[in-house]
Design an enzyme around this catalytic site. Structure first.
Site, short mmCIF file in Angstrom:
data_model
loop_
_atom_site.label_atom_id
_atom_site.label_comp_id
_atom_site.label_asym_id
_atom_site.label_seq_id
_atom_site.Cartn_x
_atom_site.Cartn_y
_atom_site.Cartn_z
N ARG A 39 -5.68 -2.86 -0.63
CA ARG A 39 -5.20 -3.53 -2.00
C ARG A 39 -4.79 -5.03 -1.55
NH1 ARG A 39 -0.70 0.09 -4.82
NH2 ARG A 39 -0.03 -1.99 -5.26
N ARG A 51 5.79 -10.61 -5.36
CA ARG A 51 6.14 -9.51 -6.21
C ARG A 51 7.59 -9.12 -6.37
NH1 ARG A 51 2.10 -5.43 -3.12
NH2 ARG A 51 2.97 -3.90 -4.63
N ARG A 90 8.30 -2.23 -16.93
CA ARG A 90 8.77 -3.13 -15.71
C ARG A 90 9.37 -4.37 -16.41
NH1 ARG A 90 5.01 -1.42 -11.79
NH2 ARG A 90 5.17 -2.65 -9.81
N LYS A 137 8.16 4.83 -5.33
CA LYS A 137 7.65 5.29 -6.79
C LYS A 137 6.34 6.08 -6.82
CE LYS A 137 7.34 1.57 -8.84
NZ LYS A 137 7.80 0.47 -7.84
N ARG A 155 1.23 -0.46 4.31
CA ARG A 155 0.10 0.10 3.66
C ARG A 155 -1.21 -0.75 3.25
NH1 ARG A 155 1.75 1.66 -2.63
NH2 ARG A 155 1.90 -0.46 -2.90
#
Ligand code: B4P
Length: 189
Positions: free
Chosen positions: A134, A146, A89, A14, A128
């Site tokens: 993160r 998640r 969401r 996204k 990532r």
């Protein structure tokens, strides 16, 4: 006005595709993930509340996220359109967005839903996590959570847009440019 909801599970692309779409169509980017991370970086009350959820891989409560979006829309009165990235969401968020946009007479054109295998999602996010700093990208259990949150609470948003004839599934596997081309075709159809 070209308003697009860019949708899909965590790590589906996204954020990556939003950047390219914004450049091509001159849209304003509204990413609830980015807005929340900025609140955390600034140590605001909202950021402190959100961090507790995000670090565990849980969704932030609807009322917190919904409240953030309306003022961002109003701050961009001359926009050619918006990309909603990572919002809505939940079905409650989708209903709230519909009301906000109906009040301003700027409806969503389509909901582009990136479809990616679970294995690939986990691989992208862990990758990532090596550089992003993160917390939610670094731990396989949090990533699993998640994806679980997505399946339980976010996937039903598809039906919301399907009923309105706005749902467009897009294959999200392959190179970034190939996926971008598929998204552009769907927008211009
Ligand atoms: P977000 O910031 O929205 O992020 P995300 O779902 O993790 O990732 P995104 O989908 O944008 O990443 P991308 O694939 O581009 O959410 C983070 C958290 O914030 C949520 O868990 C939640 O707690 C909270 N939150 C946000 N919005 C909320 C809301 N509305 N309600 C409640 N809570 C909310 O990138 C992933 C990686 O894949 C990148 O490294 C990228 O380089 C790579 N990649 C992308 N495309 C690729 C391709 N084609 N091939 C290979 N790699 C690719």
């Amino acid at each position: 006005m070209l308003n697009i909801v860019l949708f899909g599970p965590p790590g589906c692309g996204k954020g990556t595709q939003s950047e390219k779409l914004i450049e091509k169509y001159q849209l304003v980017h509204l990413s609830t993930g980015d807005i929340l991370r900025a609140e955390i970086a600034n140590n605001t009350k909202l950021g402190i509340e959100a961090k507790a959820f995000m670090d565990k891989g849980q969704l932030v409560p609807d009322q917190v996220v919904i409240g953030m979006i309306a003022s961002k829309i109003d701050n961009n009165k001359n926009a050619k359109g918006f990309i909603f990235d990572g919002f809505p969401r939940t079905t409650a968020q989708a209903e709230a967005l519909d009301v906000m946009l109906a009040e301003r007479n700027i409806p969503v054109k389509c909901m582009l839903s990136l479809e990616v295998d679970k294995e690939e999602l986990v691989k992208r996010l862990l990758n990532r996590g090596l550089t992003s700093g993160r917390a939610d990208d670094q731990n396989p259990e949090i990533i699993e959570n998640r994806i679980k949150e997505y399946n339980a609470k976010t996937a039903p948003v598809i039906q919301f847009y399907e009923k309105q004839g706005k749902f467009r599934p897009i294959k999200g596997m392959g190179s970034i440019d190939e996926i971008f081309e598929r998204l552009c075709k769907a927008i211009e159809k």
